[in-house]
Structure formats: structure tokens, C-alpha cells
Enzyme design. Structure first.
Site, PDB file in Angstrom:
ATOM      1  N   ASP A  47      -5.774  -6.366  -1.377  1.00  0.00           N
ATOM      2  CA  ASP A  47      -4.850  -5.611  -0.868  1.00  0.00           C
ATOM      3  C   ASP A  47      -5.217  -4.418   0.145  1.00  0.00           C
ATOM      4  OD1 ASP A  47      -2.073  -5.424  -0.634  1.00  0.00           O
ATOM      5  OD2 ASP A  47      -1.736  -4.073  -2.611  1.00  0.00           O
ATOM      6  N   TYR A 105     -14.125 -12.222   5.015  1.00  0.00           N
ATOM      7  CA  TYR A 105     -13.578 -13.558   4.399  1.00  0.00           C
ATOM      8  C   TYR A 105     -13.470 -14.558   5.205  1.00  0.00           C
ATOM      9  CZ  TYR A 105      -9.035 -11.327   4.964  1.00  0.00           C
ATOM     10  OH  TYR A 105      -8.091 -10.594   5.449  1.00  0.00           O
ATOM     11  N   CYS A 143      22.011  20.972 -16.970  1.00  0.00           N
ATOM     12  CA  CYS A 143      20.671  20.742 -16.502  1.00  0.00           C
ATOM     13  C   CYS A 143      19.549  21.416 -17.336  1.00  0.00           C
ATOM     14  CB  CYS A 143      20.483  21.357 -14.956  1.00  0.00           C
ATOM     15  SG  CYS A 143      18.948  21.596 -14.127  1.00  0.00           S
ATOM     16  N   LYS A 169      -0.109 -15.316  -6.300  1.00  0.00           N
ATOM     17  CA  LYS A 169       0.195 -14.079  -6.810  1.00  0.00           C
ATOM     18  C   LYS A 169       0.319 -13.967  -8.184  1.00  0.00           C
ATOM     19  CE  LYS A 169       1.150 -11.604  -2.966  1.00  0.00           C
ATOM     20  NZ  LYS A 169       2.175 -10.754  -2.571  1.00  0.00           N
ATOM     21  N   CYS A 187      18.491  26.244  -8.742  1.00  0.00           N
ATOM     22  CA  CYS A 187      17.902  25.617  -9.852  1.00  0.00           C
ATOM     23  C   CYS A 187      16.299  25.232  -9.747  1.00  0.00           C
ATOM     24  CB  CYS A 187      18.359  24.185  -9.923  1.00  0.00           C
ATOM     25  SG  CYS A 187      17.547  23.229 -11.001  1.00  0.00           S
ATOM     26  N   GLU A 246     -11.180 -17.017  -3.947  1.00  0.00           N
ATOM     27  CA  GLU A 246     -11.706 -15.649  -3.654  1.00  0.00           C
ATOM     28  C   GLU A 246     -10.666 -14.429  -4.089  1.00  0.00           C
ATOM     29  OE1 GLU A 246     -12.192 -15.190   0.528  1.00  0.00           O
ATOM     30  OE2 GLU A 246     -13.182 -16.994   0.636  1.00  0.00           O
ATOM     31  N   CYS A 259      17.880  24.634 -15.299  1.00  0.00           N
ATOM     32  CA  CYS A 259      18.735  25.609 -15.018  1.00  0.00           C
ATOM     33  C   CYS A 259      19.954  25.829 -15.860  1.00  0.00           C
ATOM     34  CB  CYS A 259      19.107  25.840 -13.481  1.00  0.00           C
ATOM     35  SG  CYS A 259      20.328  24.897 -12.982  1.00  0.00           S
ATOM     36  N   CYS A 300      22.338  17.997 -10.876  1.00  0.00           N
ATOM     37  CA  CYS A 300      22.719  19.246 -10.921  1.00  0.00           C
ATOM     38  C   CYS A 300      23.127  19.906  -9.770  1.00  0.00           C
ATOM     39  CB  CYS A 300      21.319  19.947 -11.396  1.00  0.00           C
ATOM     40  SG  CYS A 300      21.317  21.767 -11.289  1.00  0.00           S
ATOM     41  N   LYS A 310      -7.697 -11.820  -3.956  1.00  0.00           N
ATOM     42  CA  LYS A 310      -6.765 -11.517  -2.516  1.00  0.00           C
ATOM     43  C   LYS A 310      -6.954 -10.130  -2.765  1.00  0.00           C
ATOM     44  CE  LYS A 310      -2.419 -12.281  -0.723  1.00  0.00           C
ATOM     45  NZ  LYS A 310      -2.342 -10.812  -0.155  1.00  0.00           N
TER      46      LYS A 310
HETATM   47  S1  IVH Z   1      -8.047 -15.637   4.264  1.00  0.00           S
HETATM   48  C1  IVH Z   1      -5.509 -17.165   8.125  1.00  0.00           C
HETATM   49  N1  IVH Z   1      -8.766 -14.559   2.111  1.00  0.00           N
HETATM   50  O1  IVH Z   1      -3.812 -11.364   2.691  1.00  0.00           O
HETATM   51  C2  IVH Z   1      -5.402 -16.484   6.876  1.00  0.00           C
HETATM   52  N2  IVH Z   1      -7.210 -13.604   3.349  1.00  0.00           N
HETATM   53  O2  IVH Z   1      -0.995 -12.024   2.606  1.00  0.00           O
HETATM   54  C3  IVH Z   1      -6.813 -16.350   6.312  1.00  0.00           C
HETATM   55  N3  IVH Z   1      -6.097 -11.208   2.559  1.00  0.00           N
HETATM   56  O3  IVH Z   1      -3.512 -12.358   6.095  1.00  0.00           O
HETATM   57  C4  IVH Z   1      -6.816 -15.209   5.445  1.00  0.00           C
HETATM   58  N4  IVH Z   1      -7.808 -11.244   0.809  1.00  0.00           N
HETATM   59  O4  IVH Z   1      -5.029 -10.146   5.555  1.00  0.00           O
HETATM   60  C5  IVH Z   1      -7.947 -14.404   3.142  1.00  0.00           C
HETATM   61  N5  IVH Z   1      -9.887 -13.317   0.305  1.00  0.00           N
HETATM   62  C6  IVH Z   1      -8.908 -13.393   1.253  1.00  0.00           C
HETATM   63  C7  IVH Z   1      -7.769 -12.468   1.396  1.00  0.00           C
HETATM   64  C8  IVH Z   1      -7.079 -12.361   2.427  1.00  0.00           C
HETATM   65  C9  IVH Z   1      -6.817 -10.530   1.459  1.00  0.00           C
HETATM   66  C10 IVH Z   1      -5.210 -10.990   3.277  1.00  0.00           C
HETATM   67  C11 IVH Z   1      -5.076 -11.421   4.553  1.00  0.00           C
HETATM   68  C12 IVH Z   1      -3.974 -12.260   4.816  1.00  0.00           C
HETATM   69  C13 IVH Z   1      -3.084 -11.677   3.781  1.00  0.00           C
HETATM   70  C14 IVH Z   1      -1.965 -12.744   3.348  1.00  0.00           C
END
Ligand code: IVH
Length: 658
Positions: A111, A216, A398, A304, A422, A107, A401, A416, A109
Site C-alpha cells: 500500500d 515488482y 457537555c 483484497k 468550552c 506477491e 464545560c 455543545c 500488495k
Molecule cells: S503489479 C499493471 N504488484 O497496486 C499493474 N502492483 O491497486 C501491475 N501494487 O497499480 C502492478 N503491490 O501500484 C503489482 N506486488 C505488486 C503490487 C502492486 C502494490 C499496486 C500497484 C498497482 C496497484 C493497484
């Protein structure tokens, strides 16, 4: 202490500092990739020199802590983090350790901000953040305001269901919010986290900003008859819980690596930020036997992506002058696509770094961008030089100014020295003054700050409070209404707490944390002014450099004149109760309907600061009912009782009248 122990100590301090900025303050200063690389360096050193390792350090736990703002929620099943891997070998090793070869689910990840949702007989009853993994914050009320969190599940499953996922802000929403006003979020993750963790008083912004969620993780999936992660995703989706489309079942690590490469570029087509791929063992009936470490499961790992790089030509190096006069070289690039956006500028940090990396104007360079952070120049392609490239020279004056640039012996930076006039420093100082952590003046963005300074009408921070409606209209070429809003915002800013004012002053080396320490210790402006350097540096967290800077600030005549003007204008100076003038004394206001320039809470604050009162009900005692849009029954009641009804702009006129 040997060099390894000393580097480890340094890394502990650095990581602690940046983790606090990231998890607790939503205000990171370094990119996620830079943070990860600090953690990796520490992990390696801890493996090599376990005798210096701190077993209870935060990298061995889950990041963040629960804020005092919210009630606490215990997580029966701890909300864990994930271990990271950075290449396919590390990935293979991770699963080899538990002797697993597949099948997996990959899946994206996300942010965002991890949350847990609890449903009872299909009804959403509680939502919480991760906090420290064991105790999180109760954000139920706030999650109720997020449209994509289902309040009722389809085909309501009976009993208790817990699902976990990530609250996020889409890129579209993030860009549109960041274009408006002075308020800037570093990235969508901080925007999502900052928005969701609002106090009840401010939670109206949650619905306005529009957050999203993807789930998820179905906790205790086997008890709901679900045996694989892919079925869990389908199960959640069938009950109306949003899940990502970007996932795939993979038979083995070969297919996992294919998914990872495919999404390395495709992820930029998504409307949200992803910084990697989460690989989970699909057979979730084995998860509990495989188990977890104190901070992460062994049945899942995060791959990552490396920060993306591109090659382009550096056509010029310009100098930007910051708030405190530091000159920063900025690379001007031939536009190149990177991390899903066009990049035309990149940071170069300072002159020493340009020298060290031997970057010249005209060079082909490698540019790198980590998730949503300003791109940076990695290196110059020396082999493709033609001989026409020019070495960069720091200017001696600068660019804003024309003052002679100085370089203090113990500093890498060029400065500066013209702090008082300035124009570049004034613009940045004004933007900082108006920022969210400062006086939070909405609508006072970069362009307007530039025009204010260029017009010559604003020479010091205080001057923005002396401009009249006609000045604003003329300056900003805006309608009276918008100009009125700014005047209004300025009035409102006078009610900000003392700590915001101390932050907003932009005293060198004294950001909002230092301001908070100062206010906590000295309480009011008068005691702060009277403190000598040794008293200042006796505060835990304030060293001699900051103490000197704060002391000097309050010894400067111009600064003290400004502080006295702030005091006269009714700004909070700490200890006193803030009532600016009593022109609304004895008046009771009722606000109804939606106001266009502020929230009802803000309007209430404004009334109080002029000595008036507010009430939520219309009665005979009410002096005015201020009718916003879609006012309802209160208006009818006011009419029956013969109470004066005024519009929002009439209210603002009343406030602004001398
Ligand atoms: S599964 C037991 N799936 O990334 C933890 N986490 O850096 C199971 N996160 O703590 C997490 N996308 O907050 C899972 N597709 C995804 C995710 C995901 C983002 C986050 C989650 C986790 C953190 C770790």
C-alpha cells in the site's frame, strides 16, 4: 429518475469526492475498505443498469492525475491499476475468463505510491509517478533522495531498463514521525505519497523521513531474456533493485489460496502495510497476448483482504467533544489484538447508530479495522447478554464545560453550543489551528494544547502569540531551547499564506478547500468581510450553508477583534506584501551549515518577512553569516573578510527582540 439511477448518481459523486481526497490530496476521509465497497456497489449497478452507466467515469480509468508541481512524463507502456477480487470464487472466475489455471506468482500488495524508474546503462536517469496512467509526474530529483532507490545497478545492464514498483514508508518510520509534532498523516501510504511529492524547496524532508521502495515489474522483460515473473524478481534483485521477500510461485489456484490464507495474519509481521495479495500469471511471455482493459491487466489481479474483525467487551462509552462542539461517543474496549495492533477504543459515530445497532455498555462486540483507520464497532453479540448491560444515554450536559447540549432539528449530531469557551473545543480548535493545513506550527501537539487551555492563559487562538518565553517554559516544563523553538515556530507561522489563516480559523463547514475558493475569489480579508451571503454563495463550490457560516463568522465581534490582532501582528491578510516590521531592513544574511530549528529556506523566509535579504554567497556586502552545524568554506571566507559570524540562537534572539 428511478431509485437505481439516483443511487448510481449518488455513488458517482461520492466516489469522485473520495478518489480526489485519496489520490490528489493524500487526505482520505474513509477507509480503503469503505471506498472499495462503494466501487463494488457501483460496478454491480452498472452491470445491472448499463443504461445509466458513465463509460468515462474514473473507475474505468486509473486514479489520480499529475500535479502541476512537477514536469510531466509520458509512460510509453501505460501504468495500469489492478482489478480487485474479494474471495476465492471471484478469483477463480477472473482467471477462468482468460482460461488460465497456473502457474502463478503471488506477491504481497504493497500500500504505497506506484513509481516507474528508468536506468540507462545501469545509471538511474528518471523516476516518475503513475499520474493518470499515461502521464505522470517527474520526481527524479526526489527519488534521488530515497536511499533504497539504487542510483547505479549492479552488473550494469546495457541500454534502457524500466522497472516499476511501490514507494512506501515502513511502519517504524511512520510511527516515529507521527509521534513527533502536530503533523499527522492518516496512514503510511499518505505519508509516503506526501513525502515523495514535495516541491524542490522542501525536498530536504525526503531524506529525513526515510522512504523505501520495492520493485515488482520489469517492463519488457522478454527483451532482457526474462520469461517468468519469478525470474523477473530474481533478475531485479541481482541487479540491486529491492524486491519483497514475501512472494511465492504457485502451481495452481489451490496453492494461491493457501498463500492468501497464510499471509492473512502473517502480513502483520511485516514492517509495511499490505492490503492484499497480487496474483500474476508467471509466464510473462503470454502477458501481451492476454492484454489489458483500459485500466487493468487481465494477467494479474489483486485479492483484497476483508477488514479484520475481533470480539471483545465494551466496558464504557465516553464522549469526545470535537472542534465544532459535536459530541462523539467513543467505545472503550477491553484491549484486543486487531490488524497487528492493540485496540482499546473504537468509533461509534453518533447516538442514533448506537441505538440502531443496539449496542449497550457491557456487551461483547465485534470490532473491525480496515488498513490503518480507526477501528469501528460492527455489532453487539446479543445472545451473550447477561441482563446487566446498560443502555447508553447521551449526556444532557457537555462533559468538558457543563453547558446544556443541543440537538438541531436537521442534524444527527448533538452539540455543545459553548463555542467561545468550552475547553474541549478550544483544545481541538488550537490543534487544528496549528496543523499542517493551518498555520503549521511544529511542536504544538495535543498535550501542549491541552496544557495551554487548562492553564487559562490561552482563551482565544491569538493568545498563543502573546505568551513569553517564561510562560512556555513553565507550561511545558521544557528547556529554554525548546521553548525558543516554539517561539520561533510561532514567528514563522505568521508568514504563512492567507489561505492557511482562513483554514486555520476553523470556520464551521469551511475546510481548506473552501478556504482556497474564498481566497481565490475575494483575495483579501477586507473583501471577504464585505461579502454578503449571496456573494459568498455565488462562488462555485460554496452553498448557502457554508456562505451563512462564513458570513456569521465575520459578523461576530470577538472574531473580528481577533482578526484585527492578527493583522496588527503582521499576518498575511491576502493582498498586501507581507513585511511585518523592518528591523532587518538593509541587512544581508548568509546561512551556512545545518540549522537545528528550521531549514535554511525557512530562515530565509523569516529574514525577508522582517525586511532583510539573504544571499547564498559571502561578500563584503554580507551583514551576518549565520553558522549552523558543519559550516564549511563560507565561514572561512567570512573570517577573512571580517564579516560578523553569529550562531543560530543569536539569530533567533535578533528576530525575537522587540
Ligand atoms: S503489479 C499493471 N504488484 O497496486 C499493474 N502492483 O491497486 C501491475 N501494487 O497499480 C502492478 N503491490 O501500484 C503489482 N506486488 C505488486 C503490487 C502492486 C502494490 C499496486 C500497484 C498497482 C496497484 C493497484
Amino acid at each position: 429518475m428511478n431509485m437505481f439511477e439516483s443511487r448510481m448518481n449518488e455513488l458517482y459523486a461520492l466516489i469522485e469526492h473520495h478518489a480526489e481526497l485519496y489520490y490528489d490530496k493524500d487526505a482520505p476521509e474513509i477507509s480503503d475498505a469503505e471506498y472499495d465497497s462503494l466501487v463494488r456497489e457501483l460496478n454491480q449497478l452498472e452491470r445491472d443498469y448499463p443504461e445509466y452507466a458513465r463509460k468515462d467515469f474514473l473507475t474505468h480509468k486509473v486514479g489520480g492525475s499529475a500535479s502541476e508541481l512537477f514536469a510531466k512524463v509520458n509512460h510509453d507502456v501505460p501504468m495500469l491499476s489492478l482489478d480487485n477480487v474479494f474471495d476465492s470464487q471471484e478469483l477463480a472466475k477472473f482467471f477462468a475468463r482468460i482460461d488460465v489455471t497456473g502457474p502463478f506468482v503471488c506477491e504481497m500488495k504493497i500500500d504505497g505510491l506506484a513509481v516507474s524508474l528508468i536506468y540507462e546503462d545501469g545509471i538511474f536517469i528518471q523516476g516518475s509517478t503513475r499520474g493518470n496512467g499515461h502521464v505522470g509526474e517527474d520526481v527524479t530529483e526526489n527519488l534521488m533522495l530515497v536511499d533504497s532507490v539504487p542510483k547505479k545497478l549492479i552488473n550494469a545492464p546495457s541500454g534502457r531498463i524500466e522497472v516499476r514498483g511501490e514507494v512506501l514508508m515502513t511502519l517504524d518510520r511512520f510511527n516515529s514521525i507521527n509521534q513527533k509534532g502536530a503533523k499527522q498523516f492518516a496512514n503510511p501510504r499518505n505519508a509516503a505519497s506526501g513525502t515523495l511529492r514535495q516541491s524542490a524547496k522542501n525536498n530536504h524532508v525526503i531524506a529525513e523521513r526515510g522512504l523505501d521502495i520495492f520493485l515488482y515489474y520489469l517492463v519488457d522483460a522478454p527483451t532482457h531474456g526474462v520469461k517468468t515473473q519469478s525470474d523477473a524478481l530474481i533478475w531485479m534483485s541481482e541487479h540491486g533493485l529491492p524486491v519483497q521477500n514475501a512472494y511465492r510461485e504457485c502451481e495452481n489456484l489451490y496453492e494461491v489460496n493457501e498463500f492468501i490464507s497464510q499471509w492473512q495474519n502473517e502480513r502483520y509481521k511485516l514492517n509495511y502495510i499490505t492490503d492484499g495479495v497480487v496474483i500474476k500469471l508467471n509466464d510473462l511471455t503470454r502477458w501481451s497476448a492476454i492484454g489489458s482493459t483500459s485500466h487493468a491487466p487481465r494477467w494479474a489481479v489483486a485479492y483484497k483482504y476483508p477488514p479484520e474483525e475481533a470480539r471483545t467487551r465494551l466496558t464504557d462509552i465516553k464522549i469526545s467533544v470535537g472542534r465544532t462542539g459535536v459530541l462523539t461517543p467513543v467505545a472503550i474496549l477491553e484491549p484486543v489484538r486487531l490488524g497487528g495492533t492493540q485496540v482499546q477504543r473504537a468509533g461509534l459515530h453518533n447516538a442514533d447508530e448506537i441505538e440502531r445497532k443496539d449496542i449497550r455498555i457491557g456487551d461483547y462486540v465485534r470490532v473491525r479495522k480496515a488498513a490503518e483507520i480507526i477501528p469501528e464497532i460492527v455489532s453487539a453479540d446479543i445472545a451473550s447478554r447477561t441482563g446487566n448491560e446498560a443502555k447508553f444515554m447521551m449526556p444532557s450536559r457537555c462533559p468538558a464545560c457543563n453547558s446544556e447540549i443541543v440537538r438541531l432539528p436537521d442534524e444527527a449530531a448533538y452539540r455543545c453550543p459553548n463555542r467561545a469557551s468550552c475547553p474541549a473545543q478550544l483544545v481541538e480548535g488550537l490543534r487544528y489551528f496549528a496543523s499542517r493545513q493551518g498555520m503549521n506550527i511544529k511542536g504544538l501537539g495535543k498535550k501542549l494544547c491541552e496544557r495551554l487551555i487548562a492553564s487559562g492563559k490561552v482563551k482565544s487562538l491569538i493568545d498563543i502569540y502573546t505568551l513569553e518565553l517564561s510562560d512556555w517554559v513553565e507550561l511545558d516544563k521544557i528547556a529554554d531551547k525548546t521553548a525558543n523553538n516554539i517561539l520561533n515556530e510561532l514567528e514563522l507561522s505568521k508568514t504563512r499564506p492567507f489561505v492557511n489563516l482562513i483554514t486555520a480559523l476553523g470556520i464551521p463547514d469551511a475546510g481548506k478547500e473552501v478556504a482556497a475558493l474564498l481566497v481565490e475569489r475575494f483575495g483579501s480579508l477586507d473583501s471577504l468581510i464585505n461579502a454578503d451571503e449571496s456573494e459568498l454563495s455565488s462562488v462555485d463550490g460554496i452553498g448557502p450553508v457554508i456562505a451563512k457560516s462564513v458570513h456569521e463568522f465575520f459578523r461576530n465581534d470577538e472574531n473580528m477583534k481577533m482578526m484585527n490582532r492578527f493583522r496588527e501582528m503582521g499576518f498575511s491578510m491576502g493582498s498586501e506584501i507581507l513585511i511585518r516590521n523592518k528591523k532587518l531592513a538593509g541587512k544581508i544574511f548568509v546561512f551556512t551549515g545545518a540549522l537545528s530549528s528550521m531549514t535554511r529556506d525557512e530562515a530565509g523566509e523569516l529574514v525577508k518577512s522582517f525586511g532583510g535579504k539573504t544571499s547564498s554567497n559571502v561578500s563584503k556586502k554580507t551583514s551576518y553569516v549565520v553558522a549552523g552545524e558543519n559550516s564549511g568554506s563560507k565561514l572561512t571566507k567570512a573570517e577573512t573578510l571580517g564579516i560578523k559570524i553569529i550562531s543560530e540562537s543569536e539569530f533567533l534572539e535578533m528576530i525575537n527582540a522587540q
